[in-house]
Design a protein around this motif. Structure first.
Motif, PDB file in Angstrom:
ATOM      1  N   ARG A   1     -19.095 -18.337  17.388  1.00 28.51           N
ATOM      2  CA  ARG A   1     -18.655 -18.583  18.753  1.00 28.51           C
ATOM      3  C   ARG A   1     -17.643 -17.523  19.148  1.00 28.51           C
ATOM      4  NH1 ARG A   1     -13.937 -21.505  18.097  1.00 28.51           N
ATOM      5  NH2 ARG A   1     -13.996 -22.378  20.186  1.00 28.51           N
ATOM      6  N   PRO A   2     -17.443 -17.281  20.448  1.00 30.91           N
ATOM      7  CA  PRO A   2     -16.544 -16.209  20.881  1.00 30.91           C
ATOM      8  C   PRO A   2     -15.106 -16.444  20.433  1.00 30.91           C
ATOM      9  CG  PRO A   2     -17.946 -16.941  22.686  1.00 30.91           C
ATOM     10  CD  PRO A   2     -18.124 -17.933  21.583  1.00 30.91           C
ATOM     11  N   LEU A   3     -14.471 -15.363  20.015  1.00 31.61           N
ATOM     12  CA  LEU A   3     -13.058 -15.388  19.640  1.00 31.61           C
ATOM     13  C   LEU A   3     -12.370 -14.168  20.233  1.00 31.61           C
ATOM     14  CD1 LEU A   3     -13.106 -16.293  15.823  1.00 31.61           C
ATOM     15  CD2 LEU A   3     -12.478 -17.798  17.710  1.00 31.61           C
ATOM     16  N   CYS A   4     -11.149 -14.354  20.681  1.00 36.76           N
ATOM     17  CA  CYS A   4     -10.313 -13.234  21.077  1.00 36.76           C
ATOM     18  C   CYS A   4      -9.361 -12.966  19.914  1.00 36.76           C
ATOM     19  CB  CYS A   4      -9.542 -13.550  22.353  1.00 36.76           C
ATOM     20  SG  CYS A   4      -8.516 -12.168  22.913  1.00 36.76           S
ATOM     21  N   ILE A   5      -9.549 -11.836  19.238  1.00 38.10           N
ATOM     22  CA  ILE A   5      -8.790 -11.519  18.026  1.00 38.10           C
ATOM     23  C   ILE A   5      -7.906 -10.309  18.311  1.00 38.10           C
ATOM     24  CG2 ILE A   5      -8.941 -10.956  15.575  1.00 38.10           C
ATOM     25  CD1 ILE A   5     -11.930 -11.994  15.861  1.00 38.10           C
ATOM     26  N   SER A   6      -6.627 -10.494  18.142  1.00 37.47           N
ATOM     27  CA  SER A   6      -5.670  -9.421  18.385  1.00 37.47           C
ATOM     28  C   SER A   6      -4.961  -9.075  17.075  1.00 37.47           C
ATOM     29  CB  SER A   6      -4.648  -9.865  19.443  1.00 37.47           C
ATOM     30  OG  SER A   6      -3.679  -8.868  19.652  1.00 37.47           O
ATOM     31  N   VAL A   7      -5.122  -7.839  16.629  1.00 39.01           N
ATOM     32  CA  VAL A   7      -4.486  -7.364  15.400  1.00 39.01           C
ATOM     33  C   VAL A   7      -3.310  -6.482  15.788  1.00 39.01           C
ATOM     34  CG1 VAL A   7      -4.816  -6.114  13.231  1.00 39.01           C
ATOM     35  CG2 VAL A   7      -6.728  -7.408  14.237  1.00 39.01           C
ATOM     36  N   LYS A   8      -2.134  -6.822  15.271  1.00 38.74           N
ATOM     37  CA  LYS A   8      -0.917  -6.110  15.669  1.00 38.74           C
ATOM     38  C   LYS A   8      -0.185  -5.555  14.449  1.00 38.74           C
ATOM     39  CE  LYS A   8      -0.285  -8.989  19.784  1.00 38.74           C
ATOM     40  NZ  LYS A   8      -0.587  -7.924  20.738  1.00 38.74           N
ATOM     41  N   LYS A   9       0.204  -4.289  14.543  1.00 33.13           N
ATOM     42  CA  LYS A   9       1.068  -3.629  13.553  1.00 33.13           C
ATOM     43  C   LYS A   9       0.510  -3.690  12.138  1.00 33.13           C
ATOM     44  CE  LYS A   9       5.226  -4.491  16.285  1.00 33.13           C
ATOM     45  NZ  LYS A   9       6.590  -5.063  16.307  1.00 33.13           N
ATOM     46  N   ALA A  10      -0.816  -3.549  12.009  1.00 29.27           N
ATOM     47  CA  ALA A  10      -1.445  -3.534  10.676  1.00 29.27           C
ATOM     48  C   ALA A  10      -1.605  -2.078  10.246  1.00 29.27           C
ATOM     49  CB  ALA A  10      -2.785  -4.252  10.716  1.00 29.27           C
ATOM     50  N   LEU A  11      -0.510  -1.451   9.866  1.00 32.21           N
ATOM     51  CA  LEU A  11      -0.506  -0.018   9.594  1.00 32.21           C
ATOM     52  C   LEU A  11      -1.171   0.331   8.267  1.00 32.21           C
ATOM     53  CD1 LEU A  11       3.103   0.860  10.818  1.00 32.21           C
ATOM     54  CD2 LEU A  11       0.939   0.962  12.076  1.00 32.21           C
ATOM     55  N   ARG A  12      -1.339  -0.652   7.377  1.00 33.96           N
ATOM     56  CA  ARG A  12      -1.958  -0.389   6.079  1.00 33.96           C
ATOM     57  C   ARG A  12      -3.419  -0.828   6.045  1.00 33.96           C
ATOM     58  NH1 ARG A  12       1.711  -2.766   1.385  1.00 33.96           N
ATOM     59  NH2 ARG A  12       0.034  -1.758   0.220  1.00 33.96           N
ATOM     60  N   LEU A  13      -3.956  -1.203   7.188  1.00 32.90           N
ATOM     61  CA  LEU A  13      -5.319  -1.719   7.248  1.00 32.90           C
ATOM     62  C   LEU A  13      -6.320  -0.661   6.787  1.00 32.90           C
ATOM     63  CD1 LEU A  13      -6.835  -4.278   8.087  1.00 32.90           C
ATOM     64  CD2 LEU A  13      -7.072  -3.310  10.372  1.00 32.90           C
ATOM     65  N   ASP A  14      -7.192  -1.052   5.859  1.00 30.51           N
ATOM     66  CA  ASP A  14      -8.148  -0.109   5.283  1.00 30.51           C
ATOM     67  C   ASP A  14      -9.591  -0.480   5.617  1.00 30.51           C
ATOM     68  OD1 ASP A  14      -8.705   2.100   3.134  1.00 30.51           O
ATOM     69  OD2 ASP A  14      -9.957   0.404   2.534  1.00 30.51           O
ATOM     70  N   SER A  15      -9.958  -1.750   5.460  1.00 26.68           N
ATOM     71  CA  SER A  15     -11.347  -2.182   5.607  1.00 26.68           C
ATOM     72  C   SER A  15     -11.425  -3.372   6.553  1.00 26.68           C
ATOM     73  CB  SER A  15     -11.919  -2.558   4.240  1.00 26.68           C
ATOM     74  OG  SER A  15     -13.201  -3.138   4.355  1.00 26.68           O
ATOM     75  N   VAL A  16     -12.365  -3.304   7.522  1.00 34.74           N
ATOM     76  CA  VAL A  16     -12.528  -4.375   8.507  1.00 34.74           C
ATOM     77  C   VAL A  16     -14.008  -4.724   8.623  1.00 34.74           C
ATOM     78  CG1 VAL A  16     -12.193  -5.091  10.900  1.00 34.74           C
ATOM     79  CG2 VAL A  16     -10.508  -3.599   9.792  1.00 34.74           C
ATOM     80  N   LYS A  17     -14.317  -6.037   8.622  1.00 39.18           N
ATOM     81  CA  LYS A  17     -15.681  -6.510   8.833  1.00 39.18           C
ATOM     82  C   LYS A  17     -15.657  -7.612   9.890  1.00 39.18           C
ATOM     83  CE  LYS A  17     -17.340  -5.570   4.136  1.00 39.18           C
ATOM     84  NZ  LYS A  17     -17.950  -6.156   2.908  1.00 39.18           N
ATOM     85  N   LEU A  18     -16.517  -7.491  10.886  1.00 38.82           N
ATOM     86  CA  LEU A  18     -16.647  -8.516  11.925  1.00 38.82           C
ATOM     87  C   LEU A  18     -18.111  -8.878  12.086  1.00 38.82           C
ATOM     88  CD1 LEU A  18     -15.527 -10.228  14.306  1.00 38.82           C
ATOM     89  CD2 LEU A  18     -15.940  -8.239  15.778  1.00 38.82           C
ATOM     90  N   SER A  19     -18.430 -10.174  11.964  1.00 41.56           N
ATOM     91  CA  SER A  19     -19.802 -10.669  12.135  1.00 41.56           C
ATOM     92  C   SER A  19     -19.797 -11.754  13.198  1.00 41.56           C
ATOM     93  CB  SER A  19     -20.354 -11.233  10.820  1.00 41.56           C
ATOM     94  OG  SER A  19     -20.407 -10.240   9.822  1.00 41.56           O
ATOM     95  N   LEU A  20     -20.659 -11.597  14.213  1.00 41.85           N
ATOM     96  CA  LEU A  20     -20.797 -12.592  15.272  1.00 41.85           C
ATOM     97  C   LEU A  20     -22.242 -13.068  15.309  1.00 41.85           C
ATOM     98  CD1 LEU A  20     -18.721 -10.866  18.115  1.00 41.85           C
ATOM     99  CD2 LEU A  20     -17.970 -12.608  16.487  1.00 41.85           C
ATOM    100  N   SER A  21     -22.435 -14.368  15.131  1.00 44.17           N
ATOM    101  CA  SER A  21     -23.782 -14.959  15.076  1.00 44.17           C
ATOM    102  C   SER A  21     -23.894 -16.012  16.162  1.00 44.17           C
ATOM    103  CB  SER A  21     -24.043 -15.575  13.689  1.00 44.17           C
ATOM    104  OG  SER A  21     -23.879 -14.615  12.670  1.00 44.17           O
ATOM    105  N   TYR A  22     -24.382 -15.610  17.312  1.00 43.13           N
ATOM    106  CA  TYR A  22     -24.526 -16.534  18.433  1.00 43.13           C
ATOM    107  C   TYR A  22     -25.952 -17.081  18.482  1.00 43.13           C
ATOM    108  CZ  TYR A  22     -20.238 -14.253  20.160  1.00 43.13           C
ATOM    109  OH  TYR A  22     -18.968 -13.757  20.303  1.00 43.13           O
ATOM    110  N   GLY A  23     -26.113 -18.169  19.241  1.00 44.63           N
ATOM    111  CA  GLY A  23     -27.451 -18.680  19.520  1.00 44.63           C
ATOM    112  C   GLY A  23     -27.958 -19.746  18.581  1.00 44.63           C
ATOM    113  N   CYS A  24     -27.120 -20.260  17.687  1.00 43.22           N
ATOM    114  CA  CYS A  24     -27.564 -21.315  16.749  1.00 43.22           C
ATOM    115  C   CYS A  24     -26.604 -22.499  16.832  1.00 43.22           C
ATOM    116  CB  CYS A  24     -27.634 -20.779  15.327  1.00 43.22           C
ATOM    117  SG  CYS A  24     -28.816 -19.442  15.097  1.00 43.22           S
TER     118      CYS A  24
END
Length: 477
Positions: free
Chosen positions: A245-268
């Motif tokens: 389902r829809p999400l508003c995701i705000s990432v702040k001051k993550a200066l050491r962030l290395d790997s990001v994965k986002l999966s959105l599965s709509y319609g079920c």
């Protein structure tokens, strides 16, 4: 009267070691406690407990076992140990289960370092489990805690001692309800936080993540109720988010962030949505209100109408400036949702939000869908340092009119791919050479990526002839 001599006891034959004048070797007892703990950790807990009968040393070894893992069937009778109900493990006697745990904890000689419980009756014994978690969390040695509530209808409310545990470094919750207190004394040492199908408000999620100030890995999978997630974590290195389902995701001051994965599965909606996705599921409700709560398809449709999907994506991408690898898995239904958006995708992110650290980009999406193509273009224009690119077609993709190279020339600034992009791989669901070939984006990249060393196009199913393998080479001429 004659007395008969008692029959002499038959002597045991000497062992080969005794004959050789050497003492018998007990290799198992010669192992140190850490090695024995590693062996017992691979056994079911009830079998590990049975080792206490081996010798005087073994009760102490079991009593100091650092990791305890419990399931519904851990203390079942032998004859029902491997029986299942509806495909799942079940507990044949919950009273015996709790008595067994009480006995194990009473005999402990050291704090438990890692505790994992995966059962479906925590709500039925709420007070008992509260005392259990209070004892474990206050022991002073708990490092890893995993609570998996396998009850498909009720969410287990996380007890307050968990929030106040000062020694936890890893916390994993499944199908639990978060009600995070305003003042916390624990969670500061947590480095790995995994939340699967938890029920939480926006404020609860924000408060919990901000409290885990040292968190390095954050996994949020199919969260219930929350709509807006704010992530403030200066030490965050790995971020994984899955949502139906829809999400508003705000990432702040993550200066050491290395790997990001986002999966959105709509319609079920009928498969993934739950009554817990409603804003307010507590208290009494009328029959019509209850019927509305279970109208998941209608709920999903209304939520998409009220959501600015493009704004959500731009907000999310805007906080990933330090990430080196990014993976977006947007299934086919996402294309339909994005095409109905009222706003338009910007050609590039704002300068302060650009993905300057990004080196590897993996996209699982229908890049030939025009609405999704604008997202792909935005990513290219905002990520000038990409070296490795993978684009994967969803397995249920249905190709329409492929986008030509001229489309991409208008959308993408060629300078963004000229000097760094060296490896490109396309994974196609069907052959590109049946009907109109979908070579628009590959052609654009071949023509503009000056340092490109390798381009590979792979197919899930292919009946192509060998002559087609040389088609891309003709693009250069």
């Amino acid at each position: 009267m004659e007395q008969t001599q008692p029959e002499a006891k038959r002597a045991r034959p000497p062992s080969p070691q005794a004959q050789a004048g050497e003492p018998e070797e007990d290799r198992l007892s010669a192992l140190d406690d850490a090695t024995l703990h590693a062996i017992l950790a691979r056994l079911p807990l009830r079998d590990a407990a049975a080792t206490t009968a081996l010798s005087r040393r073994w009760p102490r070894v079991f009593a100091t076992l650092p990791r305890l893992s419990l399931t519904c069937a851990t203390f079942n009778r032998r004859e029902t140990l491997y029986e299942y109900r509806d495909g799942d493990e079940y507990c044949d006697d919950t009273n015996r289960w709790t008595y067994a745990i009480d006995g194990i904890l009473d005999g402990r000689a050291a704090p438990i370092a890692s505790f994992e419980v995966q059962i479906d009756f925590m709500d039925a014994y709420d007070d008992w489990f509260y005392d259990l978690f209070r004892e474990i969390c206050r022991s002073g040695g708990l490092r890893e805690l995993s609570i998996w509530n396998t009850n498909s209808t009720d969410c287990y409310k996380v007890p307050s001692p968990v929030y106040n545990c000062p020694t936890l470094t890893s916390l994993e919750l499944y199908s639990c309800r978060l009600r995070v207190p305003g003042s916390l004394r624990g969670l500061r040492a947590v480095r790995s936080l995994q939340l699967h199908e938890v029920v939480a408000t926006d404020a609860d999620i924000r408060r919990m993540i901000s409290r885990c100030r040292d968190v390095e890995r954050l996994v949020i999978s199919d969260i219930r109720k929350a709509r807006n997630i704010v992530i403030r974590a200066s030490n965050l290195e790995k971020l994984e988010i899955c949502s139906y389902r829809p999400l508003c995701i705000s990432v702040k001051k993550a200066l050491r962030l290395d790997s990001v994965k986002l999966s959105l599965s709509y319609g079920c909606a009928e498969l993934n949505w739950s009554v817990h996705d409603n804003e307010d599921t507590d208290g009494d409700h009328s029959i019509s209100e209850i019927e509305e709560m279970f109208g998941f398809e209608g709920m999903e449709e209304r939520e998409h109408e009220q959501t600015d999907e493009i704004a959500n994506m731009v907000t999310f991408l805007g906080g990933l400036g330090s990430a080196k690898t990014l993976s977006l898995n947007l299934e086919t239904e996402y294309s339909k949702v994005l095409s109905k958006a009222k706003s338009t995708m910007p050609k590039r992110l704002l300068k302060k939000c650009q993905l300057l650290g990004l080196q590897k980009l993996t996209l699982t999406m229908d890049h030939n869908h025009e609405a999704v193509a604008t997202l792909v273009s935005c990513l290219f224009n905002s990520s000038p340092n990409i070296k490795d690119l993978e684009i994967i077609d969803p397995l249920d993709i249905r190709y329409s009119d492929p986008l030509a190279a001229k489309f991409w020339e208008k959308q993408i600034n060629a300078e963004c791919v000229q000097n760094h992009l060296s490896s490109v791989t396309f994974f196609m669901s069907i052959s590109l050479f049946k009907g109109r070939p979908c070579l628009g984006l590959p052609q654009f990249l071949v023509m503009n990526a000056r340092v490109l060393k390798r381009m590979s196009i792979k197919y899930h199913r292919s009946n192509d002839k060998p002559k087609h393998a040389d088609l891309l080479e003709t693009v250069r001429e």
